[in-house]
Design a protein around this motif. Structure first.
Motif, short mmCIF file in Angstrom:
data_model
loop_
_atom_site.label_atom_id
_atom_site.label_comp_id
_atom_site.label_asym_id
_atom_site.label_seq_id
_atom_site.Cartn_x
_atom_site.Cartn_y
_atom_site.Cartn_z
N GLU A 9 -5.65 3.80 1.05
CA GLU A 9 -5.93 5.05 0.16
C GLU A 9 -4.64 5.85 -0.07
OE1 GLU A 9 -8.78 7.93 2.01
OE2 GLU A 9 -7.75 9.54 1.27
N ARG A 10 -3.87 5.83 1.08
CA ARG A 10 -2.55 6.30 0.89
C ARG A 10 -1.65 5.42 -0.20
NH1 ARG A 10 -1.60 9.73 6.29
NH2 ARG A 10 -3.04 11.29 5.46
N ARG A 11 -1.87 4.36 -0.11
CA ARG A 11 -0.82 3.45 -1.17
C ARG A 11 -1.51 3.93 -2.54
NH1 ARG A 11 1.22 -2.21 0.61
NH2 ARG A 11 2.10 -2.15 -1.32
N ALA A 12 -2.80 3.62 -2.71
CA ALA A 12 -3.22 4.16 -4.03
C ALA A 12 -2.81 5.51 -4.62
CB ALA A 12 -4.64 3.88 -4.02
N GLN A 13 -2.70 6.61 -3.79
CA GLN A 13 -2.27 7.92 -3.95
C GLN A 13 -0.87 7.89 -4.39
OE1 GLN A 13 -3.40 9.78 -0.21
NE2 GLN A 13 -4.92 10.83 -1.50
N VAL A 14 -0.07 6.95 -3.60
CA VAL A 14 1.47 7.09 -4.15
C VAL A 14 1.69 6.25 -5.31
CG1 VAL A 14 3.56 6.07 -3.22
CG2 VAL A 14 2.07 7.09 -1.73
N ALA A 15 0.69 5.23 -5.35
CA ALA A 15 0.92 4.49 -6.95
C ALA A 15 0.64 5.33 -8.21
CB ALA A 15 -0.08 3.25 -6.74
N ALA A 16 -0.35 6.21 -7.82
CA ALA A 16 -0.86 7.17 -9.05
C ALA A 16 0.39 8.32 -9.24
CB ALA A 16 -2.23 7.90 -8.64
N THR A 17 1.00 8.50 -8.11
CA THR A 17 1.92 9.50 -8.16
C THR A 17 3.27 9.38 -8.93
OG1 THR A 17 0.93 10.90 -6.45
CG2 THR A 17 3.32 11.39 -6.85
N ALA A 18 3.45 7.79 -8.44
CA ALA A 18 4.79 7.42 -8.65
C ALA A 18 4.67 6.30 -9.73
CB ALA A 18 5.80 6.98 -7.49
N PHE A 19 4.38 6.59 -11.03
CA PHE A 19 4.16 5.37 -12.10
C PHE A 19 5.20 4.41 -11.80
CE2 PHE A 19 2.78 9.43 -13.13
CZ PHE A 19 1.27 9.38 -13.61
N GLY A 20 4.89 3.03 -11.72
CA GLY A 20 6.09 1.87 -11.83
C GLY A 20 7.15 1.92 -10.80
N VAL A 21 7.24 2.78 -9.82
CA VAL A 21 8.22 3.00 -8.85
C VAL A 21 7.87 1.94 -7.77
CG1 VAL A 21 9.37 4.39 -7.19
CG2 VAL A 21 8.85 5.21 -9.33
N PRO A 22 8.64 1.10 -7.40
CA PRO A 22 8.30 0.14 -6.10
C PRO A 22 7.93 0.97 -4.96
CG PRO A 22 10.37 -0.56 -7.17
CD PRO A 22 10.10 0.70 -7.70
N VAL A 23 6.97 0.39 -4.17
CA VAL A 23 6.62 1.15 -2.97
C VAL A 23 6.54 -0.12 -1.84
CG1 VAL A 23 4.63 2.00 -1.68
CG2 VAL A 23 4.95 2.43 -3.98
N LEU A 24 7.40 0.24 -0.84
CA LEU A 24 7.43 -0.77 0.36
C LEU A 24 6.92 -0.17 1.45
CD1 LEU A 24 11.19 -1.78 0.15
CD2 LEU A 24 9.32 -2.52 -1.05
N VAL A 25 6.13 -1.03 2.05
CA VAL A 25 5.19 -0.47 3.50
C VAL A 25 6.00 -1.04 4.75
CG1 VAL A 25 3.14 -0.42 4.73
CG2 VAL A 25 3.26 -0.08 2.24
N THR A 26 6.22 -0.42 5.77
CA THR A 26 7.27 -1.07 6.89
C THR A 26 6.72 -0.68 8.25
OG1 THR A 26 8.53 0.93 7.22
CG2 THR A 26 9.32 -0.55 5.66
N GLU A 27 6.82 -1.40 9.11
CA GLU A 27 6.34 -1.38 10.65
C GLU A 27 7.83 -1.80 11.35
OE1 GLU A 27 3.08 -3.37 12.04
OE2 GLU A 27 1.97 -2.89 10.02
N GLN A 28 7.97 -0.82 12.39
CA GLN A 28 9.50 -1.28 12.87
C GLN A 28 9.27 -2.36 13.95
OE1 GLN A 28 10.52 2.25 15.80
NE2 GLN A 28 8.59 1.74 17.02
N ASP A 29 7.91 -2.93 14.31
CA ASP A 29 7.80 -4.00 15.08
C ASP A 29 7.88 -5.40 14.26
OD1 ASP A 29 8.05 -2.44 17.34
OD2 ASP A 29 5.92 -2.12 17.57
#
Ligand SMILES: Nc1nc2c(ncn2[C@@H]2O[C@H](COP(=O)(O)OP(=O)(O)OP(=O)(O)O)[C@@H](O)[C@H]2O)c(=O)[nH]1
Ligand SMILES: [Mg+2]
Ligand SMILES: [Zn+2]
Length: 338
Positions: free
Chosen positions: A139-159
């Motif tokens: 859900e949050r990924r989709a919200q970010v994609a809608a807010t930031a047109f075309g800006v790359p989105v990376l998802v991370t985990e420290q482990d």
């Protein structure tokens, strides 16, 4: 650029108040000081700046700051209203936000505006994916994609250090300068450590009660990867002031509203009570979230206050208030009625 005598080109690698360090072309780091002339002219280099320096027995004397190809800055809401340069010559800026408590789309918009205005390219980094459930992550990924047109989105985990290294690799090619920005505690230094593959920067757990960071990083510093890419870690920003950024930059991070606004009946439509407002119509039709317009307007007001002194800001606020009751005349009427 014309080098004299023993002058050399360096890059600023650390700034803490008035203390500087620079790296030379072999990435060797040395202490540096500003020349009297730079001090007198009020010129201050920032991390990432390329400078001309003259080697002294135990430091480098910085004599000149070379032209910047991009500059990330934010407005200081003090009396002096001076823009504060965070870093210079960046190619990409990683806007870092945690997927749990720090997640905030309005703040993301502000960061995007700052970054567009800097001349560097934004990349959104959503951290701590391990701390939220898979459906909320989607859900949050989709919200970010809608807010930031075309800006790359990376998802991370420290482990998952290998995954982190893989997804960042395209941005960390030799000669690239990148920086991490975002609130305290979102994991900026953690990522820089993972990308360097060594724990050079201290990190600290967030506060247990409200998940806020502890402002662990206090200096802006540049780290060189073995391939020559440079990563700048910055201290968590307490509030993202956007005053001073250009209208074009605000429009760029609100492309949806800017596009709709072209269809408003009036060129200078404020999307409030004007007839024929395409933005309001889109909200009524459920095509635009009302929150988008609200953050847009909030940002507009801040941008408008930019460069004004406190007296002028006060004046502008009064005018706004008066407009709501129909100007001075309206105010008098309102007062008489009481
Ligand atoms: N669970 C989890 N914790 C993380 C992750 N990334 C960072 N953290 C933790 O979050 C805390 C804060 O991380 P830092 O890297 O110090 O945060 P920062 O953004 O550099 O904070 P400032 O230096 O204060 O601006 C540390 O305890 C990290 O171990 C992640 O992916 N998952
Ligand atoms: Mg840090
Ligand atoms: Zn309108």
């Amino acid at each position: 650029m014309h080098l004299q005598n023993n002058e050399q080109q360096y890059q600023i690698s650390l700034q803490a108040q008035t203390n500087y360090k620079v790296i030379d072309h072999n990435q060797k780091e040395q202490l540096a000081k500003l020349s009297g002339q730079l001090l007198q002219e009020g010129l201050r280099p920032a991390v990432g700046d390329y400078v001309i320096g003259l080697p002294q027995p135990d430091f480098i004397l910085i004599k000149q700051i070379l032209p910047r190809k991009s500059v990330l800055q934010r407005q200081n809401f003090g009396d002096n209203q001076q823009a504060q340069v965070i870093a210079a010559n960046l190619d990409h800026i990683f806007i870092t936000m945690s997927l749990n408590q720090d997640f905030n789309l309005a703040r993301l918009d502000r960061y995007l505006t700052l970054v567009w205005d800097s001349g560097a390219n934004p990349v959104i980094v959503l951290t701590k994916a391990d701390l939220i459930a898979a459906d909320l992550l989607a859900e949050r990924r989709a919200q970010v994609a809608a807010t930031a047109f075309g800006v790359p989105v990376l998802v991370t985990e420290q482990d998952r250090p290998e995954q982190v290294q893989t997804i960042f690799a395209p941005y960390l090619t030799p000669q690239q300068n990148v920086a991490f920005v975002g609130s305290s505690g979102v994991g900026k230094s953690t990522l820089v450590n993972l990308l360097q593959q060594e724990t050079t920067i201290k990190t600290k757990t967030v506060r247990a009660d409200d998940d806020k960071g502890r402002h662990t990083t206090t200096t802006r510093a540049l780290y060189v990867l073995p391939n020559g890419a440079k990563i700048i870690d910055t201290p968590g920003i307490r509030s993202v002031g956007v005053a001073g950024v250009s209208q074009t930059a605000t429009d760029q991070s609100f492309q949806d509203i800017a596009t709709l606004a072209q269809q408003c009946r009036f060129n200078d439509c404020q999307h409030q009570t004007e007839p024929g407002c395409a933005v309001k119509a889109a909200i009524a039709a459920g095509q635009l979230a009302p929150g988008r317009l609200a953050s847009y307007q909030k940002l507009q007001i801040e941008v408008q206050y930019a460069g004004l002194n406190s007296r002028q800001i006060g004046q502008l606020k009064i005018e706004r208030m008066l407009k709501d009751v129909g100007g001075v005349k309206g105010l008098k009427k309102t007062l008489k009625k009481k």
